[in-house]
Design a protein around this motif. Structure first.
Motif, PDB file in Angstrom:
ATOM      1  N   LEU A 184       0.815  -1.216   0.000  1.00 19.04           N
ATOM      2  CA  LEU A 184       0.000   0.000   0.000  1.00 19.04           C
ATOM      3  C   LEU A 184       0.849   1.267   0.000  1.00 19.04           C
ATOM      4  O   LEU A 184       1.990   1.275   0.489  1.00 19.04           O
ATOM      5  CB  LEU A 184      -0.918   0.025   1.221  1.00 19.04           C
ATOM      6  CG  LEU A 184      -1.959  -1.087   1.330  1.00 19.04           C
ATOM      7  CD1 LEU A 184      -2.677  -0.990   2.671  1.00 19.04           C
ATOM      8  CD2 LEU A 184      -2.959  -1.008   0.182  1.00 19.04           C
ATOM      9  N   ASN A 185       0.283   2.337  -0.531  1.00 19.79           N
ATOM     10  CA  ASN A 185       0.839   3.664  -0.330  1.00 19.79           C
ATOM     11  C   ASN A 185       0.554   4.066   1.110  1.00 19.79           C
ATOM     12  O   ASN A 185      -0.594   4.028   1.556  1.00 19.79           O
ATOM     13  CB  ASN A 185       0.184   4.659  -1.297  1.00 19.79           C
ATOM     14  CG  ASN A 185       0.797   6.033  -1.222  1.00 19.79           C
ATOM     15  OD1 ASN A 185       1.928   6.197  -0.770  1.00 19.79           O
ATOM     16  ND2 ASN A 185       0.058   7.042  -1.677  1.00 19.79           N
ATOM     17  N   THR A 186       1.573   4.423   1.846  1.00 23.91           N
ATOM     18  CA  THR A 186       1.445   4.721   3.270  1.00 23.91           C
ATOM     19  C   THR A 186       1.999   6.119   3.551  1.00 23.91           C
ATOM     20  O   THR A 186       2.662   6.715   2.697  1.00 23.91           O
ATOM     21  CB  THR A 186       2.228   3.697   4.105  1.00 23.91           C
ATOM     22  OG1 THR A 186       3.633   3.856   3.820  1.00 23.91           O
ATOM     23  CG2 THR A 186       1.783   2.271   3.807  1.00 23.91           C
ATOM     24  N   PRO A 187       1.766   6.645   4.757  1.00 20.27           N
ATOM     25  CA  PRO A 187       2.360   7.949   5.081  1.00 20.27           C
ATOM     26  C   PRO A 187       3.876   7.977   4.888  1.00 20.27           C
ATOM     27  O   PRO A 187       4.425   8.975   4.418  1.00 20.27           O
ATOM     28  CB  PRO A 187       1.966   8.149   6.548  1.00 20.27           C
ATOM     29  CG  PRO A 187       0.659   7.431   6.674  1.00 20.27           C
ATOM     30  CD  PRO A 187       0.816   6.211   5.810  1.00 20.27           C
ATOM     31  N   SER A 188       4.563   6.897   5.224  1.00 18.50           N
ATOM     32  CA  SER A 188       6.012   6.850   5.042  1.00 18.50           C
ATOM     33  C   SER A 188       6.382   7.003   3.572  1.00 18.50           C
ATOM     34  O   SER A 188       7.269   7.799   3.208  1.00 18.50           O
ATOM     35  CB  SER A 188       6.568   5.530   5.587  1.00 18.50           C
ATOM     36  OG  SER A 188       7.964   5.434   5.352  1.00 18.50           O
ATOM     37  N   HIS A 189       5.701   6.257   2.705  1.00 16.24           N
ATOM     38  CA  HIS A 189       5.997   6.361   1.266  1.00 16.24           C
ATOM     39  C   HIS A 189       5.647   7.744   0.735  1.00 16.24           C
ATOM     40  O   HIS A 189       6.362   8.283  -0.121  1.00 16.24           O
ATOM     41  CB  HIS A 189       5.202   5.303   0.494  1.00 16.24           C
ATOM     42  CG  HIS A 189       5.535   3.901   0.877  1.00 16.24           C
ATOM     43  ND1 HIS A 189       6.795   3.510   1.274  1.00 16.24           N
ATOM     44  CD2 HIS A 189       4.760   2.772   0.917  1.00 16.24           C
ATOM     45  CE1 HIS A 189       6.796   2.213   1.537  1.00 16.24           C
ATOM     46  NE2 HIS A 189       5.582   1.746   1.329  1.00 16.24           N
ATOM     47  N   HIS A 190       4.541   8.311   1.206  1.00 11.69           N
ATOM     48  CA  HIS A 190       4.093   9.584   0.635  1.00 11.69           C
ATOM     49  C   HIS A 190       4.903  10.760   1.173  1.00 11.69           C
ATOM     50  O   HIS A 190       5.005  11.792   0.508  1.00 11.69           O
ATOM     51  CB  HIS A 190       2.607   9.794   0.902  1.00 11.69           C
ATOM     52  CG  HIS A 190       1.945  10.641  -0.143  1.00 11.69           C
ATOM     53  ND1 HIS A 190       1.934  10.309  -1.479  1.00 11.69           N
ATOM     54  CD2 HIS A 190       1.301  11.842  -0.061  1.00 11.69           C
ATOM     55  CE1 HIS A 190       1.303  11.247  -2.169  1.00 11.69           C
ATOM     56  NE2 HIS A 190       0.921  12.188  -1.343  1.00 11.69           N
ATOM     57  N   ARG A 191       5.497  10.605   2.346  1.00 17.22           N
ATOM     58  CA  ARG A 191       6.414  11.646   2.819  1.00 17.22           C
ATOM     59  C   ARG A 191       7.595  11.768   1.855  1.00 17.22           C
ATOM     60  O   ARG A 191       8.056  12.877   1.558  1.00 17.22           O
ATOM     61  CB  ARG A 191       6.889  11.323   4.237  1.00 17.22           C
ATOM     62  CG  ARG A 191       5.833  11.543   5.303  1.00 17.22           C
ATOM     63  CD  ARG A 191       6.420  11.487   6.703  1.00 17.22           C
ATOM     64  NE  ARG A 191       6.797  10.145   7.113  1.00 17.22           N
ATOM     65  CZ  ARG A 191       5.993   9.308   7.786  1.00 17.22           C
ATOM     66  NH1 ARG A 191       4.756   9.675   8.070  1.00 17.22           N
ATOM     67  NH2 ARG A 191       6.414   8.113   8.140  1.00 17.22           N
ATOM     68  N   VAL A 192       8.078  10.632   1.375  1.00 18.87           N
ATOM     69  CA  VAL A 192       9.148  10.655   0.376  1.00 18.87           C
ATOM     70  C   VAL A 192       8.693  11.408  -0.872  1.00 18.87           C
ATOM     71  O   VAL A 192       9.429  12.236  -1.429  1.00 18.87           O
ATOM     72  CB  VAL A 192       9.561   9.210   0.005  1.00 18.87           C
ATOM     73  CG1 VAL A 192      10.461   9.203  -1.239  1.00 18.87           C
ATOM     74  CG2 VAL A 192      10.270   8.537   1.174  1.00 18.87           C
ATOM     75  N   HIS A 193       7.472  11.140  -1.307  1.00 22.63           N
ATOM     76  CA  HIS A 193       6.968  11.769  -2.525  1.00 22.63           C
ATOM     77  C   HIS A 193       6.919  13.292  -2.410  1.00 22.63           C
ATOM     78  O   HIS A 193       7.147  14.000  -3.395  1.00 22.63           O
ATOM     79  CB  HIS A 193       5.578  11.233  -2.851  1.00 22.63           C
ATOM     80  CG  HIS A 193       4.987  11.833  -4.087  1.00 22.63           C
ATOM     81  ND1 HIS A 193       5.467  11.552  -5.342  1.00 22.63           N
ATOM     82  CD2 HIS A 193       3.973  12.732  -4.257  1.00 22.63           C
ATOM     83  CE1 HIS A 193       4.776  12.245  -6.238  1.00 22.63           C
ATOM     84  NE2 HIS A 193       3.873  12.969  -5.615  1.00 22.63           N
ATOM     85  N   HIS A 194       6.619  13.794  -1.225  1.00 17.29           N
ATOM     86  CA  HIS A 194       6.502  15.248  -1.035  1.00 17.29           C
ATOM     87  C   HIS A 194       7.825  15.908  -0.664  1.00 17.29           C
ATOM     88  O   HIS A 194       7.860  17.133  -0.500  1.00 17.29           O
ATOM     89  CB  HIS A 194       5.457  15.556   0.033  1.00 17.29           C
ATOM     90  CG  HIS A 194       4.067  15.633  -0.499  1.00 17.29           C
ATOM     91  ND1 HIS A 194       3.425  16.831  -0.750  1.00 17.29           N
ATOM     92  CD2 HIS A 194       3.190  14.663  -0.845  1.00 17.29           C
ATOM     93  CE1 HIS A 194       2.210  16.590  -1.216  1.00 17.29           C
ATOM     94  NE2 HIS A 194       2.043  15.282  -1.287  1.00 17.29           N
TER      95      HIS A 194
END
Length: 297
Positions: A184-194
């Motif tokens: 899943l896309n998770t907060p950890s992964h999406h922090r990287v994206h931003h």
């Protein structure tokens, strides 16, 4: 086809409640390394979200008309059933990945999406910082319409994807157990994206699933603490400037461009692309990196 609920509308109370809880959590347990909430920034994000609702309603008119024409032209029909809906959600998430990736690597598309990355904070209000020019998204879902998916079903799947992504915009949730982080896309992964660091740029494009990033080479795990925002921040809380600043930058670059090849590059190459000058071309292969610049907005 059966009536599909408006999942975004039904989710608004949850958005408000979760945002309030996150805000309270920062008041009770401040994080010295996390920005948390800043009033002007949060107000801008909320204002951008409200504005996007109005503009999206406007853009829907030509998009729905075009999708309807394409749907009537295709001989295929995929009914909305208990077993087809998960397949539609999976397909939409796949095409969302390519839409999201495209909006990072083509400058005219980035001009739309840069809005969502313009906050230097990362909290649940950041999820609401949505563009006002989402007219550039529709081509990526044409394959679903061509395969016989009703336009209303495509809209429903897109809404589910959007609602899912609300909760990943937070620093208050750490890493989840490994099976969730792998799929899943998770907060950890999406922090990287931003994040705006070089090693994090243009990574982790997934909406609901992170498996697409793993499959297509764009996945990076969270390591060093992310620094949020743009590589060149715009330093404004004015919603109109937030919504249009990259379009204005493109217009300035087009005005100063020398020739149509450079104009095309300013629009369709990457956000940080720079033309190679005649002097640099004369220097040989060592100058070949001159046209690749850091992403700026």
């Amino acid at each position: 086809m059966p009536h599909l609920p408006d999942v975004v509308l039904w989710s608004v109370p949850a958005f408000v409640l979760l945002t309030a809880l996150e805000l309270v959590s920062y008041r009770l347990h401040p994080d010295d390394q996390a920005e948390g909430y800043e009033a002007k920034d949060a107000a801008t994000s909320i204002g951008m979200g409200l504005g996007s609702l109005a503009f999206d309603a406007l853009w829907k008119i030509p998009i729905v008309a075009l999708y309807t024409v394409l749907y009537e032209l295709t001989p295929l029909r995929l009914p909305v059933l208990w077993w087809t809906l998960p397949l539609m959600l999976l397909a939409q998430d796949f095409f969302y990945y390519w839409s999201h990736r495209g909006h990072h690597v083509v400058r005219i598309l980035w001009a739309c999406h840069v809005v969502h990355h313009s906050s230097r904070n990362f909290n649940l209000t950041t999820a609401l910082r949505q563009p006002w020019t989402s007219l550039t998204v529709w081509p990526f879902y044409v394959p679903m319409i061509a395969l016989g998916v009703h336009p209303a079903a495509v809209a429903f799947c897109s809404s589910v994807n959007l609602v899912y992504q609300f909760w990943v915009h937070t620093e208050r949730v750490g890493r989840l157990p490994r099976p969730f982080e792998y799929v899943l896309n998770t907060p950890s992964h999406h922090r990287v994206h931003h994040a705006s660091q070089g090693g994090y740029l243009d990574r982790n494009f997934g909406g609901i699933l992170i498996v697409w990033d793993r499959m297509f080479g764009s996945f990076v795990p969270e390591g060093e603490r992310p620094v949020y925002g743009l590589t060149k921040n715009i330093d404004t809380y004015n919603p109109l400037r937030v919504a249009t600043h990259e379009y204005a930058a493109i217009a300035r670059d087009l005005k100063a461009a020398r020739g149509w090849r450079e104009r095309a590059g300013r629009i369709f190459r990457g956000p940080g692309w720079q033309p190679v000058s005649a002097a640099e071309r004369a220097d040989g292969p060592a100058a070949s990196t001159a046209g690749v610049a850091e992403k700026v907005a």
